[in-house]
Design an enzyme around this catalytic site. Structure first.
Site, PDB file in Angstrom:
ATOM      1  N   GLY A 151      -8.639   2.983  -8.436  1.00  0.00           N
ATOM      2  CA  GLY A 151      -7.883   4.144  -8.893  1.00  0.00           C
ATOM      3  C   GLY A 151      -8.024   4.353 -10.395  1.00  0.00           C
ATOM      4  O   GLY A 151      -8.089   3.398 -11.166  1.00  0.00           O
ATOM      5  N   GLU A 152      -8.040   5.628 -10.799  1.00  0.00           N
ATOM      6  CA  GLU A 152      -8.092   5.938 -12.241  1.00  0.00           C
ATOM      7  C   GLU A 152      -6.773   5.630 -12.929  1.00  0.00           C
ATOM      8  O   GLU A 152      -6.702   5.613 -14.141  1.00  0.00           O
ATOM      9  CB  GLU A 152      -8.434   7.425 -12.442  1.00  0.00           C
ATOM     10  CG  GLU A 152      -9.879   7.736 -12.167  1.00  0.00           C
ATOM     11  CD  GLU A 152     -10.235   9.181 -12.482  1.00  0.00           C
ATOM     12  OE1 GLU A 152      -9.313   9.983 -12.773  1.00  0.00           O
ATOM     13  OE2 GLU A 152     -11.427   9.518 -12.405  1.00  0.00           O
TER      14      GLU A 152
ATOM     15  N   LEU B 150       0.825  -1.214   0.000  1.00  0.00           N
ATOM     16  CA  LEU B 150       0.000   0.000   0.000  1.00  0.00           C
ATOM     17  C   LEU B 150       0.861   1.266   0.000  1.00  0.00           C
ATOM     18  O   LEU B 150       1.831   1.369   0.748  1.00  0.00           O
ATOM     19  CB  LEU B 150      -0.924   0.008   1.221  1.00  0.00           C
ATOM     20  CG  LEU B 150      -1.853  -1.211   1.352  1.00  0.00           C
ATOM     21  CD1 LEU B 150      -2.776  -1.050   2.572  1.00  0.00           C
ATOM     22  CD2 LEU B 150      -2.680  -1.440   0.088  1.00  0.00           C
TER      23      LEU B 150
ATOM     24  N   SER C 135       2.616   3.865  -8.083  1.00  0.00           N
ATOM     25  CA  SER C 135       2.340   2.467  -8.420  1.00  0.00           C
ATOM     26  C   SER C 135       3.236   1.599  -7.553  1.00  0.00           C
ATOM     27  O   SER C 135       4.389   1.976  -7.274  1.00  0.00           O
ATOM     28  CB  SER C 135       2.654   2.216  -9.904  1.00  0.00           C
ATOM     29  OG  SER C 135       2.814   0.829 -10.144  1.00  0.00           O
TER      30      SER C 135
ATOM     31  N   ARG D  22       4.703  -0.834  -8.494  1.00  0.00           N
ATOM     32  CA  ARG D  22       5.809  -1.292  -9.337  1.00  0.00           C
ATOM     33  C   ARG D  22       6.904  -0.234  -9.506  1.00  0.00           C
ATOM     34  O   ARG D  22       7.951  -0.546 -10.053  1.00  0.00           O
ATOM     35  CB  ARG D  22       5.282  -1.721 -10.707  1.00  0.00           C
ATOM     36  CG  ARG D  22       4.480  -3.026 -10.620  1.00  0.00           C
ATOM     37  CD  ARG D  22       4.122  -3.566 -11.982  1.00  0.00           C
ATOM     38  NE  ARG D  22       3.638  -4.927 -11.899  1.00  0.00           N
ATOM     39  CZ  ARG D  22       2.358  -5.294 -11.963  1.00  0.00           C
ATOM     40  NH1 ARG D  22       1.414  -4.383 -12.078  1.00  0.00           N
ATOM     41  NH2 ARG D  22       2.022  -6.561 -11.877  1.00  0.00           N
TER      42      ARG D  22
ATOM     43  N   GLY E 220      -1.347   6.258  -2.982  1.00  0.00           N
ATOM     44  CA  GLY E 220      -2.501   6.097  -3.878  1.00  0.00           C
ATOM     45  C   GLY E 220      -3.597   5.268  -3.213  1.00  0.00           C
ATOM     46  O   GLY E 220      -4.791   5.603  -3.294  1.00  0.00           O
ATOM     47  N   HIS E 221      -3.196   4.178  -2.544  1.00  0.00           N
ATOM     48  CA  HIS E 221      -4.181   3.364  -1.823  1.00  0.00           C
ATOM     49  C   HIS E 221      -4.779   4.152  -0.649  1.00  0.00           C
ATOM     50  O   HIS E 221      -5.978   4.079  -0.382  1.00  0.00           O
ATOM     51  CB  HIS E 221      -3.525   2.090  -1.283  1.00  0.00           C
ATOM     52  CG  HIS E 221      -3.005   1.163  -2.340  1.00  0.00           C
ATOM     53  ND1 HIS E 221      -1.665   1.007  -2.580  1.00  0.00           N
ATOM     54  CD2 HIS E 221      -3.649   0.353  -3.223  1.00  0.00           C
ATOM     55  CE1 HIS E 221      -1.498   0.126  -3.549  1.00  0.00           C
ATOM     56  NE2 HIS E 221      -2.680  -0.280  -3.967  1.00  0.00           N
TER      57      HIS E 221
END
Ligand code: PAF
Length: 296
Positions: A167-168, A47, A205, A207, A50-51
């Site tokens: 999320g967009e 997380l 992200s 990643r 963004g989360h």
């Protein structure tokens, strides 16, 4: 505070963690029966801000609500050459983040809980997402969205959320989940939450941790390209694509997989009105995607 995983459920502070579908399903059912609206944030863990933004967005939902976060690295949505085994799984830190954000329920199933016959391509029943799943991300990641929608459908059945937040950043995923909820009559409202970005514009992200320091600097080029495209939208779709391409071309180590304009539901780009500019690219061994809203 540390937390261990059990088959039933356990509480750490106000946070309750359940790892089996049989344990969490009656909990959320009872909450709904008591008049609480169940809000779900599906995640694969690791997380980040963004989360946290998804959780904060959920918290603004009016009424008597309870926030549930699922943490499950879903093998079904990874291709054979993708990063399933090295995908980060920092469970303790994730539970701490949930606790800090005031999450009440966390669902942490194991693969065998979600896929009793295993997670091989031909092991069990899966969702068939329709043609949109073969475009954009689907051209590079065949079967990815069948895996995503299958796990999301299972989460919707197990947890029975009134509202689910996505999320967009993963825009095609958001649209496909909305479509699935509509097409298969899930009684859930699917909400898209704007992308959270680093100071230089890079979309957050899980990643991003794979990026080398040099690629991390170059990665912000994606957002600069999208912004350059969006800024010339008065000149029409070709100008938008050309402006974005020009910025991407300044960084030859970025291997662009696609740069496309679509309508907001990912149909053909409209002559006027709202649209979406989407990009996917490889930097070294890392694949990044991003998108922005455009208006013609
Ligand atoms: O966006 C993600 O993290 C995943 O695709 C999701 C929606 C949790 C399904 O595994």
């Amino acid at each position: 505070m540390t937390a261990s995983r059990t088959r039933g459920g356990f509480a750490t502070g106000a946070l309750k963690v359940h790892s089996s579908p049989a344990a969490i399903a009656p909990v959320t059912r009872a909450l709904r029966a008591a008049g609480r609206r169940v809000l779900l944030i599906p995640t694969m863990g690791a997380l980040h801000e963004g989360h946290r933004e998804l959780i904060r967005h959920a918290r603004m939902t009016p009424g008597s609500t309870v926030i549930a976060v699922s943490i499950f690295v879903n093998p079904l949505q990874f291709g054979p050459s993708e990063d399933l085994s090295r995908y980060p799984r920092p469970l303790e830190a994730d539970l701490e983040a949930c606790r800090e954000e005031g999450v009440e329920l966390v669902f942490t199933p194991q693969v065998e809980d979600m896929y009793p016959d295993g997670a091989g391509a031909d092991s069990g029943t899966t969702i068939v997402p329709g043609r949109l799943a073969d475009q954009l991300e689907g051209t590079v990641r065949p079967g990815h969205f069948a895996g995503v929608l299958t796990v999301v459908a299972k989460l919707f059945h197990i947890i029975g959320p009134d509202v689910a937040f996505f999320g967009e950043k993963d825009y095609q995923q958001l649209i496909l989940v909305k479509k699935m909820a509509r097409d298969l009559d899930f009684p859930v409202h699917v909400v898209g939450v704007p992308t959270v970005r680093e100071a230089d514009g890079l979309a957050l992200s899980s990643r991003n941790v794979y990026l080398s320091p040099e690629d991390r600097v170059r990665a912000a080029t994606l957002q600069r390209a999208l912004a350059a495209g969006a800024s010339v939208s008065v000149r029409g779709p070709q100008a938008v694509l050309a402006a974005a391409r020009d910025v991407l071309a300044q960084e030859p180590t970025i291997d662009v997989e696609y740069l496309e304009l679509r309508d907001p539901d990912l149909g053909p780009v409209p002559a006027e009105g709202p649209a979406r500019l989407l990009v996917a690219a490889r930097l070294g061994t890392t694949r990044l995607i991003d998108n922005v809203a455009v208006r013609f």
